[in-house]
Design a protein around this motif. Structure first.
Motif, mmCIF file in Angstrom:
data_model
loop_
_atom_site.group_PDB
_atom_site.id
_atom_site.type_symbol
_atom_site.label_atom_id
_atom_site.label_comp_id
_atom_site.label_asym_id
_atom_site.label_seq_id
_atom_site.Cartn_x
_atom_site.Cartn_y
_atom_site.Cartn_z
ATOM 1 N N HIS A 23 -9.566 -21.544 -16.958
ATOM 2 C CA HIS A 23 -9.383 -20.092 -16.898
ATOM 3 C C HIS A 23 -9.538 -19.632 -15.469
ATOM 4 O O HIS A 23 -10.476 -19.994 -14.801
ATOM 5 C CB HIS A 23 -10.442 -19.390 -17.738
ATOM 6 C CG HIS A 23 -10.368 -19.783 -19.171
ATOM 7 N ND1 HIS A 23 -9.274 -19.525 -19.931
ATOM 8 C CD2 HIS A 23 -11.242 -20.449 -19.957
ATOM 9 C CE1 HIS A 23 -9.480 -19.998 -21.138
ATOM 10 N NE2 HIS A 23 -10.657 -20.573 -21.175
ATOM 11 N N GLN A 24 -8.617 -18.831 -15.046
ATOM 12 C CA GLN A 24 -8.803 -18.175 -13.760
ATOM 13 C C GLN A 24 -9.952 -17.201 -13.925
ATOM 14 O O GLN A 24 -10.083 -16.574 -14.966
ATOM 15 C CB GLN A 24 -7.528 -17.385 -13.397
ATOM 16 C CG GLN A 24 -6.340 -18.258 -13.102
ATOM 17 C CD GLN A 24 -6.571 -19.170 -11.922
ATOM 18 O OE1 GLN A 24 -7.114 -18.734 -10.924
ATOM 19 N NE2 GLN A 24 -6.207 -20.425 -12.043
ATOM 20 N N GLU A 166 -18.369 -16.018 -15.891
ATOM 21 C CA GLU A 166 -18.215 -15.949 -14.429
ATOM 22 C C GLU A 166 -18.901 -14.707 -13.869
ATOM 23 O O GLU A 166 -19.579 -14.749 -12.839
ATOM 24 C CB GLU A 166 -16.735 -15.905 -14.023
ATOM 25 C CG GLU A 166 -15.933 -17.145 -14.353
ATOM 26 C CD GLU A 166 -15.279 -17.096 -15.739
ATOM 27 O OE1 GLU A 166 -15.825 -16.445 -16.662
ATOM 28 O OE2 GLU A 166 -14.220 -17.726 -15.893
HETATM 29 N N1 LIG Z 1 -12.916 -17.000 -18.135
HETATM 30 C C1 LIG Z 1 -13.557 -16.770 -19.289
HETATM 31 N N2 LIG Z 1 -12.865 -16.751 -20.417
HETATM 32 C C2 LIG Z 1 -13.539 -16.525 -21.548
HETATM 33 C C3 LIG Z 1 -14.908 -16.328 -21.618
HETATM 34 N N3 LIG Z 1 -15.261 -16.143 -22.909
HETATM 35 C C4 LIG Z 1 -14.116 -16.233 -23.628
HETATM 36 N N4 LIG Z 1 -13.067 -16.466 -22.809
HETATM 37 C C5 LIG Z 1 -11.651 -16.662 -23.058
HETATM 38 O O1 LIG Z 1 -10.962 -15.447 -23.181
HETATM 39 C C6 LIG Z 1 -9.655 -15.784 -23.587
HETATM 40 C C7 LIG Z 1 -9.027 -14.664 -24.398
HETATM 41 O O2 LIG Z 1 -7.706 -15.088 -24.598
HETATM 42 P P1 LIG Z 1 -6.650 -14.343 -25.532
HETATM 43 O O3 LIG Z 1 -5.411 -15.181 -25.585
HETATM 44 O O4 LIG Z 1 -6.525 -12.923 -25.081
HETATM 45 O O5 LIG Z 1 -7.388 -14.305 -26.928
HETATM 46 P P2 LIG Z 1 -7.268 -15.344 -28.138
HETATM 47 O O6 LIG Z 1 -5.893 -15.323 -28.711
HETATM 48 O O7 LIG Z 1 -8.380 -15.019 -29.099
HETATM 49 O O8 LIG Z 1 -7.530 -16.730 -27.394
HETATM 50 P P3 LIG Z 1 -8.019 -18.136 -27.971
HETATM 51 O O9 LIG Z 1 -9.507 -18.167 -27.828
HETATM 52 O O10 LIG Z 1 -7.339 -19.149 -27.085
HETATM 53 O O11 LIG Z 1 -7.595 -18.222 -29.418
HETATM 54 C C8 LIG Z 1 -9.791 -17.103 -24.326
HETATM 55 O O12 LIG Z 1 -9.133 -18.090 -23.568
HETATM 56 C C9 LIG Z 1 -11.307 -17.374 -24.321
HETATM 57 O O13 LIG Z 1 -11.633 -18.748 -24.261
HETATM 58 C C10 LIG Z 1 -15.621 -16.361 -20.389
HETATM 59 O O14 LIG Z 1 -16.839 -16.189 -20.325
HETATM 60 N N5 LIG Z 1 -14.899 -16.595 -19.257
#
Ligand SMILES: Nc1nc2c(ncn2[C@@H]2O[C@H](COP(=O)(O)OP(=O)(O)OP(=O)(O)O)[C@@H](O)[C@H]2O)c(=O)[nH]1
Ligand SMILES: [Zn+2]
Length: 238
Positions: A23-24, A166
């Motif tokens: 993740h960026q 982060e």
């Molecule tokens: N960088 C970062 N990402 C986070 C954190 N907590 C959760 N995420 C990520 O936030 C992202 C939200 O992505 P979306 O595609 O909008 O939501 P989603 O469809 O529920 O994503 P998935 O979790 O991949 O099913 C996901 O990739 C999560 O893993 C964090 O503390 N830092």
């Protein structure tokens, strides 16, 4: 050098799960949860805030999930959930100044101080699901030191909010920089995100490491390595 343990490029940010996409770091635009000044201006302590709207929304959620909010086991659930959510987000209503409570001492100390293994529980702001793990917090003083428990309290204050790991990591480092103006600060957070375990990509066992390095920890590789070695070292008394 001081090491305490709580049972309770220079910046790294990676997940141990190779399948998980990197993740960026999310936007670093300032908002109320990244600006200390703004935090202390939040003037509605949780006790003053009615839980009624929160309880109503939990009741709506229960009904939307196909449950009967009137059945006995669920009657008190909206109240319990509202209180739990208030507790889990009570970091919005604390200020750095109150938390430190003047516990800054002019010790003339200029060696590393490290508090390791500070347990943390937070909620990810995307899914409002828990992430939990440990923080390791170090600084090299510029004469002044802060009460050791305050480092853990700072972690606690920023954890008890809707977060991304982060930002949590960076806020802890910025807070220590702000209160002590030390030679440098290093914060590492290791955490397990339930949104990646219980749902979505479903990768139990994956954990994410983030770091924030300021001052000498950023500029001097030896100092940074000393810190990284110290947080890997296994204490002999456990
Ligand atoms: N960088 C970062 N990402 C986070 C954190 N907590 C959760 N995420 C990520 O936030 C992202 C939200 O992505 P979306 O595609 O909008 O939501 P989603 O469809 O529920 O994503 P998935 O979790 O991949 O099913 C996901 O990739 C999560 O893993 C964090 O503390 N830092
Ligand atoms: Zn999430």
């Amino acid at each position: 050098m001081t090491i305490a343990s709580s049972n309770g490029s220079p910046s790294l940010s990676y997940s141990s799960d190779k399948d998980a996409k990197e993740h960026q770091p999310l936007s670093s635009r300032p908002d109320r949860s990244t600006t200390h000044g703004a935090e202390s201006k939040i003037s509605h302590p949780s006790s003053d805030v009615s839980n009624e709207a929160l309880m109503n929304s939990v009741q709506t959620m229960l009904a939307e999930l196909g449950e009967d909010p009137e059945r006995e086991g669920l009657l008190k659930t909206p109240k319990r959930v509202a209180e739990a959510m208030r507790f889990l987000t009570n970091g919005y209503h604390q200020s750095l100044e109150d938390l430190v409570n003047g516990a800054i001492f002019d010790e003339g100390h200029d060696e590393m101080v490290l508090v390791r293994d500070i347990n943390l529980f937070s909620l990810c702001e995307h899914h409002m699901l828990p992430f939990m793990g440990k923080a390791h917090v170090a600084y090299i003083p510029n004469q002044k030191v802060v009460g050791l428990s305050k480092l853990a309290r700072i972690v606690e204050m920023y954890s008890r909010r809707l977060q991304v790991q982060e930002r949590l990591t960076r806020q802890v480092a910025e807070a220590i920089q702000e209160i002590l103006d030390p030679q440098g600060v290093a914060v590492v957070v290791e955490a397990n995100h339930m949104c990646m375990v219980m749902r979505g990509v479903q990768k139990p066992g994956s954990w994410t490491v983030t770091s924030s390095m300021v001052g000498v920890f950023k500029e001097d590789q030896k100092v940074r390595e000393e810190f990284l070695n110290l947080i890997r070292h296994q204490p002999s008394f456990f």
